[in-house]
Design an enzyme around this catalytic site. Structure first.
Site: not given
Lengths: 428, 428
Positions: A25, A142, A198, A229, A275, A299, A326-328
């Site tokens: 990130h 998370y 994650k 992922n 997702n 989402d 799901h989330s960001n």
């Protein structure tokens, strides 16, 4: 009621150096905030992942919106499709985050329209979606592998005056012990009862070790999830999956593609979630054909809004799929929308994902939304139950301009730490 | 807003001697009208096929409703499921009409709640379902083989003073010429542009002859549909289907069961439609597996309400199914609900079925709803846009008591004409 004005504001929010399959990130996460104003002088808010492309598309959408009644969602959607064309499922991309433009645009607008409708009729958004199936929406902790650092101007540096979760959030987590410490700090601070890691960052067995360490630390009754992922091969997914039978509540996107997910699902006795391989209605027939997952992570930003998510929930019930969310990285507008949506869906029975604990800034009045024992309590205030803090919005917009980021690119950030690093669609 | 009272009124409406695969319509069709009243002193209306069982179930549902907010549809539905238990798909039955109880009950209640919600917020029901995808909803001319007669107290007799469609409606239609004459009279009176014949009555080739006579009379651009209500064998369905390629817009339920429908669909080059083999969400996986039809005839009375029908529409888009709408004998509450629903569904592109021209009585103020060139024009009045005519309701309730019917049973009526007649699930 007619739409008279649309304000679109890209913002940047401080984000710590979190690792994922696509890299690292950046010090800031980008979001775009939309405010839709009507001739009644009420406004509705929406929020979506930010990029110059999304901001530009929302700017283009303004012409479709002006003069329309926010209740006329079908007409608005038809106008947007007429302007932008229909968007196929193929454009999602291989990254952990979804890259389709029209679903982002429509989601932002639809959420703002629901906020407007709710305010216009004096009802919370959940009541416009069928009413409360629950009055509290559970979220999950998370977890991320991460470097030390607070993000923002501090980058990999830390604030020595931070306390509590704000201090814990700065710490590195690069091994099972670090992951467990992060989980404990986050669960202590927010009361979460489910935990997601994650993955797709460390060699697969190390990530399995981390999950086993979490089970050891939290006991067998705490639901645990791992999300590589999709960068593991089928073979690796099966091998690690076998290690994690009896450990995971669900196994999220270990590998890429519906056929591969189906193969993993047949071999491993853990429900698979996604997702990534089933992310649009166009993917549903393939999902049924391959039984690519047992649980779909909805989402609303990517499925095309709140109504589309309710419709997805019906599809999940119809085909025996579980439903999670799901989330960001996001601020309070998305959190409120996610909570109202989840509250309206009887079969959304899993604790939802949220990146919210990793963020520290807000655009809503009153500052950060609170979790009550791991849950968002549904407000009975009209609309989303939030108001825009225009000073905070202006400040985060200035931060957006100052930071110079124009889109999310975790590979570039990773390359600053590991020169020559490249994303691999299947790494292990 | 809380529900304070629930009025449930069974009514009987005059119905002519219409023939179908299950026998003959009685002189009266039964409906049950529900009126839900709130502490704001507004009321919402719903209507479903009538029977003592449905009326009793609605009476039982009263306890679930009192004190609830009509916006809390999820809570109401959960309360009903708790009271009645979940209902499987198996209970639909072999008759042309659906016999499941809970979907009827929930549909009646949900429509009344939407009417209430619309009135409470000053918006038409369509606006609570996503807004207008269209402002006019096209309906089709629904033809029946029939004996001479007006129904009601006249039975097989006719009113010599009747004029126009009311006179034409009394005539027998037992051969292609009679069917064409009925179609002309109905299309002249209402402006319908699509035509459906309820088949399953005459030997199959005679029904095919009638469809060919309709094409001859109305030209190749008039969409034509034939519905034998599933009493043909696969072989007969294929043979007649081959005759009707290039004649039919769609071929509705020629044969019984998803597998059989799939076999017909593979052999015949006409889209198949159903309201018999795929009639609940539980049937959708089988529909996909067998490709049992190309078009699903929605019916909010049987799919569990307006929201469920919108969700069905999404499933149809997702799996490439077309969407049309089924009907039974009904009055204006159902017609208004059907029209608002159809107006809100972008992919409901076929003209909807309605038995409405066969009825002559009403329970809504202002009397019979009007068709404008074959379409119902969507009202911008709050809720369903109709008000209850309590005198008319009381009169039709008296008619219900006087007629002595307690449930629909077309076989009994048929036996009065053809002694010993028996329903056969596969007749030809």
């Amino acid at each position: 009621m007619k739409i008279t004005d649309v304000h679109i504001t890209p913002i940047a929010i401080t984000d710590p150096p979190l690792l994922n399959a696509a890299g690292l990130h950046a010090p800031y996460a980008l979001r775009t905030i939309i405010e839709i104003v009507t001739d009644d002088n009420i406004y509705g808010l929406g929020e979506v992942p930010g990029s110059v492309a999304t901001t530009k598309a929302l700017e283009e959408a303004r012409a479709v919106l002006i003069g329309k009644d926010p209740f006329q969602l079908n007409a608005i959607q038809a106008g947007l499709h007429e302007h932008f064309g229909e968007e196929g499922a193929a454009a999602r991309g291989d990254t952990p985050w979804d890259q389709r433009r029209i679903v982002h645009v429509y989601s932002a607008i639809e959420v703002a329209c629901f906020d407007l409708m709710g305010k216009a009729v004096g009802r919370p958004v959940v009541d416009l979606l069928g009413g409360q199936a629950r009055d509290r929406v559970d979220f999950s902790a998370y977890l991320f592998y991460k470097h030390e650092g607070a993000g923002g101007t501090l980058g990999f540096g830390t604030d020595p005056n931070a306390t509590g979760w704000a201090a814990a959030r700065q710490k590195a987590a690069l091994d099972p012990a670090g992951v467990v410490a992060q989980a404990k700090a986050m669960c202590d601070a927010f009361g979460f009862k489910s935990i997601k890691l994650k993955g797709g960052v460390m060699p697969p067995d190390e990530e399995a070790d981390a999950m086993m360490a979490l089970q050891e630390a939290f006991g067998p009754d705490t639901p645990l999830r791992l999300d590589p992922n999709a960068i593991w091969s089928v073979e690796t997914s099966i091998r690690i999956g076998k290690r994690l039978e009896g450990v995971l509540e669900y196994y999220e996107d270990p590998t890429r593609g519906q056929e591969n997910m189906g193969a993993v699902g047949r071999a491993v006795n853990i429900p698979l979630a996604t997702n990534m391989c089933t992310t649009s209605f166009a993917n549903i027939p393939g999902s049924i054909q391959h039984h690519s997952e047992d649980i779909i992570l909805s989402d609303h930003h990517f499925w095309g809004g709140l109504r589309a998510s309710v419709e997805l929930a019906r599809i999940c019930r119809t085909f025996g799929r579980g439903l999670s969310m799901h989330s960001n990285s996001h601020v309070g507008i998305s959190l409120a929308a996610m909570a109202h949506l989840a509250a309206a869906i009887p079969n959304l029975t899993y604790a939802c994902d949220t990146h919210y604990p990793w963020q520290s800034e807000e655009v809503v009045k009153g500052g950060r939304l609170q979790f009550d024992d791991g849950a968002v309590v549904i407000s009975n205030e009209p609309g989303l139950g939030i108001e825009l803090d225009r000073d905070a919005l202006a400040k985060l917009h200035q931060q957006y301009i100052a930071c110079g980021l124009t889109e999310r690119n975790d590979a570039i950030e990773m390359q600053k730490v590991v020169p020559g690093w490249k994303f691999e669609a299947t790494r292990w």
